[in-house]
Structures are given as C-alpha cells and as structure tokens.
Design a protein around this motif. Structure first.
Motif, PDB file in Angstrom:
ATOM      1  N   ARG A   1       0.847  -1.196   0.000  1.00 32.29           N
ATOM      2  CA  ARG A   1       0.000   0.000   0.000  1.00 32.29           C
ATOM      3  C   ARG A   1       0.878   1.241   0.000  1.00 32.29           C
ATOM      4  NH1 ARG A   1      -5.543   0.306  -0.777  1.00 32.29           N
ATOM      5  NH2 ARG A   1      -5.790  -1.506   0.592  1.00 32.29           N
ATOM      6  N   PHE A   2       0.412   2.290  -0.670  1.00 30.74           N
ATOM      7  CA  PHE A   2       1.104   3.575  -0.698  1.00 30.74           C
ATOM      8  C   PHE A   2       0.119   4.670  -0.331  1.00 30.74           C
ATOM      9  CE2 PHE A   2       2.229   7.361  -3.383  1.00 30.74           C
ATOM     10  CZ  PHE A   2       3.290   7.795  -2.601  1.00 30.74           C
TER      11      PHE A   2
ATOM     12  N   TYR B   1     -12.420   8.284   3.688  1.00 32.60           N
ATOM     13  CA  TYR B   1     -12.778   6.877   3.520  1.00 32.60           C
ATOM     14  C   TYR B   1     -11.907   6.030   4.439  1.00 32.60           C
ATOM     15  CZ  TYR B   1      -8.643   7.157   0.483  1.00 32.60           C
ATOM     16  OH  TYR B   1      -7.389   7.382  -0.003  1.00 32.60           O
ATOM     17  N   ARG B   2     -12.167   4.741   4.483  1.00 37.59           N
ATOM     18  CA  ARG B   2     -11.405   3.854   5.351  1.00 37.59           C
ATOM     19  C   ARG B   2     -11.271   2.481   4.690  1.00 37.59           C
ATOM     20  NH1 ARG B   2     -15.088   0.863   8.754  1.00 37.59           N
ATOM     21  NH2 ARG B   2     -17.229   1.366   8.169  1.00 37.59           N
ATOM     22  N   PHE B   3     -10.248   1.735   5.111  1.00 34.13           N
ATOM     23  CA  PHE B   3     -10.031   0.378   4.613  1.00 34.13           C
ATOM     24  C   PHE B   3      -9.226  -0.382   5.659  1.00 34.13           C
ATOM     25  CE2 PHE B   3      -6.915   3.288   2.858  1.00 34.13           C
ATOM     26  CZ  PHE B   3      -5.703   2.665   3.078  1.00 34.13           C
ATOM     27  N   ARG B   4      -9.081  -1.689   5.460  1.00 40.24           N
ATOM     28  CA  ARG B   4      -8.404  -2.535   6.443  1.00 40.24           C
ATOM     29  C   ARG B   4      -7.110  -3.085   5.870  1.00 40.24           C
ATOM     30  NH1 ARG B   4     -12.224  -4.069  10.600  1.00 40.24           N
ATOM     31  NH2 ARG B   4     -10.493  -5.184  11.597  1.00 40.24           N
ATOM     32  N   GLY B   5      -6.179  -3.380   6.780  1.00 40.30           N
ATOM     33  CA  GLY B   5      -4.920  -3.985   6.385  1.00 40.30           C
ATOM     34  C   GLY B   5      -4.229  -4.630   7.559  1.00 40.30           C
TER      35      GLY B   5
ATOM     36  N   SER C   1     -14.387  -1.430  18.664  1.00 43.17           N
ATOM     37  CA  SER C   1     -13.514  -0.945  19.723  1.00 43.17           C
ATOM     38  C   SER C   1     -12.091  -1.385  19.418  1.00 43.17           C
ATOM     39  CB  SER C   1     -13.964  -1.487  21.079  1.00 43.17           C
ATOM     40  OG  SER C   1     -13.853  -2.904  21.104  1.00 43.17           O
ATOM     41  N   GLY C   2     -11.120  -0.734  20.064  1.00 40.57           N
ATOM     42  CA  GLY C   2      -9.714  -1.028  19.809  1.00 40.57           C
ATOM     43  C   GLY C   2      -8.993   0.207  19.305  1.00 40.57           C
ATOM     44  N   THR C   3      -7.669   0.122  19.249  1.00 39.41           N
ATOM     45  CA  THR C   3      -6.863   1.274  18.845  1.00 39.41           C
ATOM     46  C   THR C   3      -5.964   1.000  17.640  1.00 39.41           C
ATOM     47  OG1 THR C   3      -5.091   0.687  20.399  1.00 39.41           O
ATOM     48  CG2 THR C   3      -6.822   2.187  21.200  1.00 39.41           C
ATOM     49  N   CYS C   4      -6.081  -0.159  17.015  1.00 43.64           N
ATOM     50  CA  CYS C   4      -5.234  -0.460  15.856  1.00 43.64           C
ATOM     51  C   CYS C   4      -5.767   0.280  14.627  1.00 43.64           C
ATOM     52  CB  CYS C   4      -5.175  -1.958  15.601  1.00 43.64           C
ATOM     53  SG  CYS C   4      -4.245  -2.875  16.855  1.00 43.64           S
ATOM     54  N   ARG C   5      -5.580   1.583  14.648  1.00 44.23           N
ATOM     55  CA  ARG C   5      -6.025   2.448  13.559  1.00 44.23           C
ATOM     56  C   ARG C   5      -4.941   3.453  13.210  1.00 44.23           C
ATOM     57  NH1 ARG C   5     -11.017   2.228  16.457  1.00 44.23           N
ATOM     58  NH2 ARG C   5     -12.709   1.332  15.196  1.00 44.23           N
ATOM     59  N   ILE C   6      -4.833   3.743  11.930  1.00 44.05           N
ATOM     60  CA  ILE C   6      -3.991   4.817  11.411  1.00 44.05           C
ATOM     61  C   ILE C   6      -4.911   5.834  10.758  1.00 44.05           C
ATOM     62  CG2 ILE C   6      -2.202   5.455   9.747  1.00 44.05           C
ATOM     63  CD1 ILE C   6      -1.182   2.561   9.922  1.00 44.05           C
TER      64      ILE C   6
END
Length: 272
Positions: free
Chosen positions: A52-53, A115-119, A151-156
């Motif tokens: 991802r870039f 927008y948002r996406f997962r990785g 819930s959780g904090t694994c977000r950028i």
C-alpha cells in the motif's frame, strides 16, 4: 522474505522485513512537482514492492489536470494501483478538474473526500484536512460513526496537514484539534505531510504523530529542540515505511537512497 534494494551504490544494505505476513505500507507527501528528488523517493519506495502507498497530499503547483499529468504521474503515478490519496492544500481548489478526475480514472471509481479500509488487523482512515473538519461537521459525524463500529486502537489516520509540527508550521494546525480529540482512544498513529521534512512526536493522548513531507519539494527545517519531538530531520528527502502486524507496527524513516534515519515501534489494542 522481503528485502529493500538500495538506490545509491554507496547506500548501506537496508534491513530485511519482518515475516512475510506483515503488510508493508509507505507514506509520503509534498513531492509531486515532477522533479528528480521526488522520482528518487518514488523509485526507493517501488523497490520495496509495498502492499500500500499513502500519498499525503500536494500536487504542484495548483493541482490542475496538467499538474497531475506532468508532475504527479511521472513521479508517484507508477504506484497508483496500490495508492490511497488524501488531498493537499495545493490541489484542493482545483479538485473538480484535477484531483477528482485523476483518481477516478486511476481507480475506476469516484474518489471519496474521506474513507477507510483494512490492512493486517489495522483500520486505515483517510481524512480530509482541506474541507470542514471541526466538531459537528459532516466529516466529523462520519468519523465518529466509523470509530463506533469497532472498539480497539489499531487504527492509522492520515491527512495532509499535521496537528503537531516542529517545523515551518509549528506548533501545528490548531483547527485539527477536534479531529485529534475524536481519534483519542480509538487510534494509535496519525500521519501527515504539509511540512516538508520528517518528524516523529512522542506519544500524546495514546497516539503518535508522524510527519512525512519530504517527498521531493524543497525542504523545511525542523526545530529539534522542541520537547514534543522524538525525531526530526529537515535535511534529507525520504519517506516513512510501516510494517503492519496484528497488534503492532514497525516504522522507519528512510532517506531517498534507502538509508535508515529513524526506527520506532508501537503496539495497539486489536479491533473487535
């Protein structure tokens, strides 16, 4: 296993990545002016074959269709297949003729403002610092709904302008305080460009701000005596490399030649 390839013959051999299951993400902004420095940063990123870039904004000089064609395309365009952009202040005013049609052609769909996406167990959220983002705005309402989903904090979270800066925009963009407060307790990393340098801030409210704006345009200095700052360089072009794993991330600032400038690691609470 993934190995980065040095660009310059004199560059030291770069580190071998973590196990193959890690997702490799690169983030940089402020480099789409068609120049040699941005092209060198782009080649360094591409040599790593990332997953991802994240382009952190600014296509010079005004983000017109011609600027995207002549300045962004030859520099970071080769990464379009894996790119996730956020608009910068230089292109937002001409978004209807530059940013939006360019990314619609590149992606085959309309590019949302946010927008948002997962990785690899992380949620990555593209926010728009160039449109309304204060409390009560449409963007803030969207963000709050998105954060309530898990819930959780694994977000950028990434956007063009930085809430914290020790460079030309010190102390940072105050209007983004409401965004920062909304992310508090829900995210671990905040990435931005706008300041043409590389900065890593000490943890604040459970989050770390990274500024990766040394993508090729002229560089800005960093006040390295700023006590909020853990790392800062304004004398090199380069980008931020991120390895995402479940519950953790490793981050490195690399110069345009691939030299390691800074290394850090964070842990996060997995999303449910």
């Amino acid at each position: 296993m993934r190995r980065l390839i040095p660009i310059a013959a004199a560059a030291a051999c770069l580190a071998v990545a973590s196990p193959a299951q890690a997702e490799v993400v690169w983030a940089v902004g402020d480099g789409a002016d068609g120049g040699a420095q941005g092209k060198q940063v782009s080649r360094m990123i591409r040599s790593d074959h990332p997953d991802r870039f994240l382009y952190l904004g600014d296509v010079y000089e005004r983000g017109t269709a011609a600027d995207f064609r002549n300045h962004y395309g030859p520099v970071y365009g080769p990464l379009n297949r894996i790119a996730a952009p956020t608009p910068g202040n230089h292109e937002w005013g001409n978004r209807r003729t530059g940013y939006l049609p360019y990314w619609r052609r590149a992606k085959g769909r309309t590019q949302p403002s946010y927008y948002r996406f997962r990785g690899r167990g992380w949620e990555i959220i593209s926010l728009n610092s160039e449109t309304s983002h204060r409390g009560g705005s449409r963007q803030q309402r969207w963000l709050k709904r998105a954060l309530r989903r898990h819930s959780g904090t694994c977000r950028i979270a990434f956007m063009h302008r930085p809430y914290l800066s020790a460079g030309a925009y010190k102390p940072g963009i105050r209007s983004l305080g409401s965004v920062w407060r909304t992310l508090r307790g829900h995210a671990r990393l905040v990435l931005s460009g706008h300041d043409h340098n590389m900065q890593r801030f000490r943890r604040r409210d459970g989050m770390n701000q990274y500024v990766s704006g040394a993508g090729g345009r002229e560089r800005y200095g960093v006040n390295r005596s700023d006590r909020r700052l853990a790392f800062g360089r304004g004398d090199r072009f380069g980008a931020l490399r991120i390895e995402l794993n479940e519950g953790s991330a490793k981050l490195e600032f690399r110069s345009a030649t691939g030299a390691l400038l800074d290394r850090s690691q964070v842990r996060c609470r997995p999303l449910d």
